[in-house]
Design a protein around this motif. Structure first.
Motif, PDB file in Angstrom:
ATOM      1  N   PHE A   1      40.099  29.064  26.910  1.00 18.61           N
ATOM      2  CA  PHE A   1      41.367  29.727  27.183  1.00 18.61           C
ATOM      3  C   PHE A   1      41.207  30.752  28.300  1.00 18.61           C
ATOM      4  CE2 PHE A   1      41.433  28.634  22.633  1.00 18.61           C
ATOM      5  CZ  PHE A   1      42.584  27.862  22.577  1.00 18.61           C
ATOM      6  N   VAL A   2      42.347  31.104  28.896  1.00 18.89           N
ATOM      7  CA  VAL A   2      42.413  32.217  29.832  1.00 18.89           C
ATOM      8  C   VAL A   2      43.442  33.208  29.303  1.00 18.89           C
ATOM      9  CG1 VAL A   2      42.851  32.957  32.204  1.00 18.89           C
ATOM     10  CG2 VAL A   2      41.869  30.694  31.773  1.00 18.89           C
ATOM     11  N   LEU A   3      43.068  34.470  29.250  1.00 13.12           N
ATOM     12  CA  LEU A   3      43.995  35.538  28.910  1.00 13.12           C
ATOM     13  C   LEU A   3      44.393  36.226  30.210  1.00 13.12           C
ATOM     14  CD1 LEU A   3      42.165  37.096  25.810  1.00 13.12           C
ATOM     15  CD2 LEU A   3      43.794  35.192  25.874  1.00 13.12           C
ATOM     16  N   HIS A   4      45.683  36.221  30.502  1.00 16.61           N
ATOM     17  CA  HIS A   4      46.187  36.775  31.756  1.00 16.61           C
ATOM     18  C   HIS A   4      46.824  38.130  31.473  1.00 16.61           C
ATOM     19  CE1 HIS A   4      46.024  32.636  33.560  1.00 16.61           C
ATOM     20  NE2 HIS A   4      46.239  32.313  32.299  1.00 16.61           N
ATOM     21  N   THR A   5      46.411  39.147  32.200  1.00 16.88           N
ATOM     22  CA  THR A   5      46.983  40.481  32.015  1.00 16.88           C
ATOM     23  C   THR A   5      47.214  41.133  33.366  1.00 16.88           C
ATOM     24  OG1 THR A   5      46.761  42.571  30.803  1.00 16.88           O
ATOM     25  CG2 THR A   5      44.756  41.686  31.787  1.00 16.88           C
ATOM     26  N   VAL A   6      48.282  41.901  33.468  1.00 19.22           N
ATOM     27  CA  VAL A   6      48.619  42.595  34.709  1.00 19.22           C
ATOM     28  C   VAL A   6      48.233  44.057  34.563  1.00 19.22           C
ATOM     29  CG1 VAL A   6      50.443  43.180  36.345  1.00 19.22           C
ATOM     30  CG2 VAL A   6      50.558  41.035  35.059  1.00 19.22           C
ATOM     31  N   GLY A   7      47.272  44.484  35.361  1.00 16.15           N
ATOM     32  CA  GLY A   7      46.824  45.865  35.321  1.00 16.15           C
ATOM     33  C   GLY A   7      47.679  46.766  36.189  1.00 16.15           C
ATOM     34  N   PRO A   8      47.530  48.075  36.029  1.00 15.18           N
ATOM     35  CA  PRO A   8      48.291  49.019  36.851  1.00 15.18           C
ATOM     36  C   PRO A   8      47.774  49.064  38.288  1.00 15.18           C
ATOM     37  CG  PRO A   8      46.723  50.188  35.473  1.00 15.18           C
ATOM     38  CD  PRO A   8      46.666  48.751  35.051  1.00 15.18           C
ATOM     39  N   ALA A   9      48.686  49.144  39.227  1.00 12.46           N
ATOM     40  CA  ALA A   9      48.335  49.325  40.637  1.00 12.46           C
ATOM     41  C   ALA A   9      48.422  50.809  40.956  1.00 12.46           C
ATOM     42  CB  ALA A   9      49.274  48.532  41.527  1.00 12.46           C
ATOM     43  N   VAL A  10      47.339  51.354  41.483  1.00  7.96           N
ATOM     44  CA  VAL A  10      47.245  52.794  41.717  1.00  7.96           C
ATOM     45  C   VAL A  10      47.535  53.108  43.178  1.00  7.96           C
ATOM     46  CG1 VAL A  10      45.709  54.794  41.702  1.00  7.96           C
ATOM     47  CG2 VAL A  10      45.595  53.111  39.844  1.00  7.96           C
ATOM     48  N   SER A  11      48.391  54.113  43.379  1.00  6.34           N
ATOM     49  CA  SER A  11      48.676  54.598  44.727  1.00  6.34           C
ATOM     50  C   SER A  11      48.485  56.118  44.702  1.00  6.34           C
ATOM     51  CB  SER A  11      50.106  54.249  45.143  1.00  6.34           C
ATOM     52  OG  SER A  11      50.400  54.781  46.408  1.00  6.34           O
ATOM     53  N   GLY A  12      47.421  56.578  45.313  1.00  3.24           N
ATOM     54  CA  GLY A  12      47.116  57.999  45.250  1.00  3.24           C
ATOM     55  C   GLY A  12      46.269  58.328  44.034  1.00  3.24           C
ATOM     56  N   ALA A  13      46.488  59.486  43.458  1.00  2.00           N
ATOM     57  CA  ALA A  13      45.707  59.927  42.301  1.00  2.00           C
ATOM     58  C   ALA A  13      46.098  59.133  41.053  1.00  2.00           C
ATOM     59  CB  ALA A  13      45.931  61.419  42.067  1.00  2.00           C
ATOM     60  N   VAL A  14      45.115  58.880  40.200  1.00  2.00           N
ATOM     61  CA  VAL A  14      45.362  58.171  38.945  1.00  2.00           C
ATOM     62  C   VAL A  14      46.103  59.098  37.987  1.00  2.00           C
ATOM     63  CG1 VAL A  14      44.296  57.023  36.978  1.00  2.00           C
ATOM     64  CG2 VAL A  14      43.283  56.793  39.246  1.00  2.00           C
ATOM     65  N   THR A  15      47.169  58.592  37.383  1.00  2.00           N
ATOM     66  CA  THR A  15      47.945  59.371  36.426  1.00  2.00           C
ATOM     67  C   THR A  15      47.558  58.984  35.000  1.00  2.00           C
ATOM     68  OG1 THR A  15      49.736  57.744  36.304  1.00  2.00           O
ATOM     69  CG2 THR A  15      49.853  59.408  38.069  1.00  2.00           C
ATOM     70  N   GLN A  16      47.977  59.807  34.041  1.00  2.00           N
ATOM     71  CA  GLN A  16      47.750  59.468  32.635  1.00  2.00           C
ATOM     72  C   GLN A  16      48.449  58.167  32.282  1.00  2.00           C
ATOM     73  OE1 GLN A  16      48.913  62.880  30.252  1.00  2.00           O
ATOM     74  NE2 GLN A  16      46.797  63.620  30.190  1.00  2.00           N
ATOM     75  N   GLU A  17      49.594  57.935  32.889  1.00  2.00           N
ATOM     76  CA  GLU A  17      50.318  56.687  32.638  1.00  2.00           C
ATOM     77  C   GLU A  17      49.507  55.488  33.128  1.00  2.00           C
ATOM     78  OE1 GLU A  17      53.405  54.348  31.154  1.00  2.00           O
ATOM     79  OE2 GLU A  17      52.940  56.468  30.874  1.00  2.00           O
ATOM     80  N   ASP A  18      48.860  55.620  34.281  1.00  2.00           N
ATOM     81  CA  ASP A  18      47.990  54.554  34.779  1.00  2.00           C
ATOM     82  C   ASP A  18      46.874  54.271  33.777  1.00  2.00           C
ATOM     83  OD1 ASP A  18      49.345  54.297  37.238  1.00  2.00           O
ATOM     84  OD2 ASP A  18      48.130  55.883  38.162  1.00  2.00           O
ATOM     85  N   GLU A  19      46.267  55.327  33.256  1.00  2.00           N
ATOM     86  CA  GLU A  19      45.176  55.162  32.292  1.00  2.00           C
ATOM     87  C   GLU A  19      45.669  54.464  31.025  1.00  2.00           C
ATOM     88  OE1 GLU A  19      42.927  58.705  31.545  1.00  2.00           O
ATOM     89  OE2 GLU A  19      42.995  59.347  33.633  1.00  2.00           O
TER      90      GLU A  19
END
Length: 261
Positions: free
Chosen positions: A166-184
């Motif tokens: 199987f393949v598990l497909h997931t979309v990670g956060p794209a970071v622009s500038g400093a990493v935010t808590q929401e990104d984490e």
């Protein structure tokens, strides 16, 4: 039939379906390496939804099986565990060689694979090694969903010509500038979603790529810390027997090695 003959037939069948690429195809030399690059390029740009030619599928599957065996299949259950956890391994190499129950693909929100010919991203590598069937199954999932894939969730498909089931497909956060808590939090959600989906489908071994650290620009060290912590927490009383952190670059191997020691 030689491998070059198979590749030429596959290219011919795709160009019959996509004649708009004939002029570009003529620029490729006739040697096997060039023709194989043309084939991957055509497979990468083919949009799903059209009925797949049975002759194409037969030859494609033969070719990809030959290439899979040549690269060498790696049994994840035989990989040495890290000292800190008997269920976790660190492995450097091509994730499409791993015969885990599931490998994780860092997808984009379209969830259809990479359309850039021969792009070096993991999404392109996985779709290219799995075959056209993978993109078609992804299209069915996305049509049923009716919208783009949210960041932090995961979907499961078959592995087709991959060693992985199987393949598990997931979309990670794209970071622009400093990493935010929401990104984490979104990156944590990617790992949790994959583990939960694995549990729900009876998957006992899973190989994670370095989600979001490529063109999505999540800092490698922080991404690795989040990955390891989330997986360790998620394993808990899980039935998953093996988690592999798959890295490709030397610096990622050093980062994970330091965290997992």
């Amino acid at each position: 039939m030689s491998r070059l003959e198979k590749i030429r037939i596959l290219n011919s069948l795709l160009l019959e379906e996509m004649p708009e690429y004939r002029q570009q195809a003529e620029r490729f030399a006739e040697d096997m390496e060039s023709q194989r690059r043309l084939l991957r390029s055509l497979m990468n740009v083919r949009y799903p939804g059209k009925c797949l030619n049975l002759e194409f599928l037969h030859l494609q599957d033969e070719l990809l099986a030959e290439e899979r065996e040549e690269k060498g299949v790696v049994d994840v259950m035989e990989l040495p565990a890290v000292n800190s956890d008997s269920r976790i391994s660190l492995w450097q190499g091509d994730i499409t060689r791993l015969n885990a129950d599931a490998i994780v693909n860092a997808a984009n929100s379209q969830m259809l694979g990479c359309f850039i010919p021969c792009h070096a991203c993991i999404d392109n590598a996985i779709h290219s090694a799995a075959g056209l069937q993978l993109r078609d199954e992804c299209m069915e999932l996305m049509q049923a969903q009716g919208c783009e894939e949210p960041v932090g969730r995961a979907k499961i498909t078959k592995g087709y010509n991959l060693p992985a089931k199987f393949v598990l497909h997931t979309v990670g956060p794209a970071v622009s500038g400093a990493v935010t808590q929401e990104d984490e939090k979104k990156l944590e959600a990617c790992y949790r979603s994959c583990l939960e989906l694995a549990e729900a489908n009876g998957i006992r071994s899973i190989a994670f790529c370095c989600i979001s650290t490529g063109v999505f620009c999540f800092p490698n060290e922080l991404a690795a810390e989040i990955a390891v912590q989330t997986v360790r927490e998620g394993l808990g009383d899980s039935d998953i027997q093996k988690v592999v952190f798959n890295v490709f670059q030397d610096y990622d191997k050093r980062i994970y090695g330091n965290i997992l020691q």
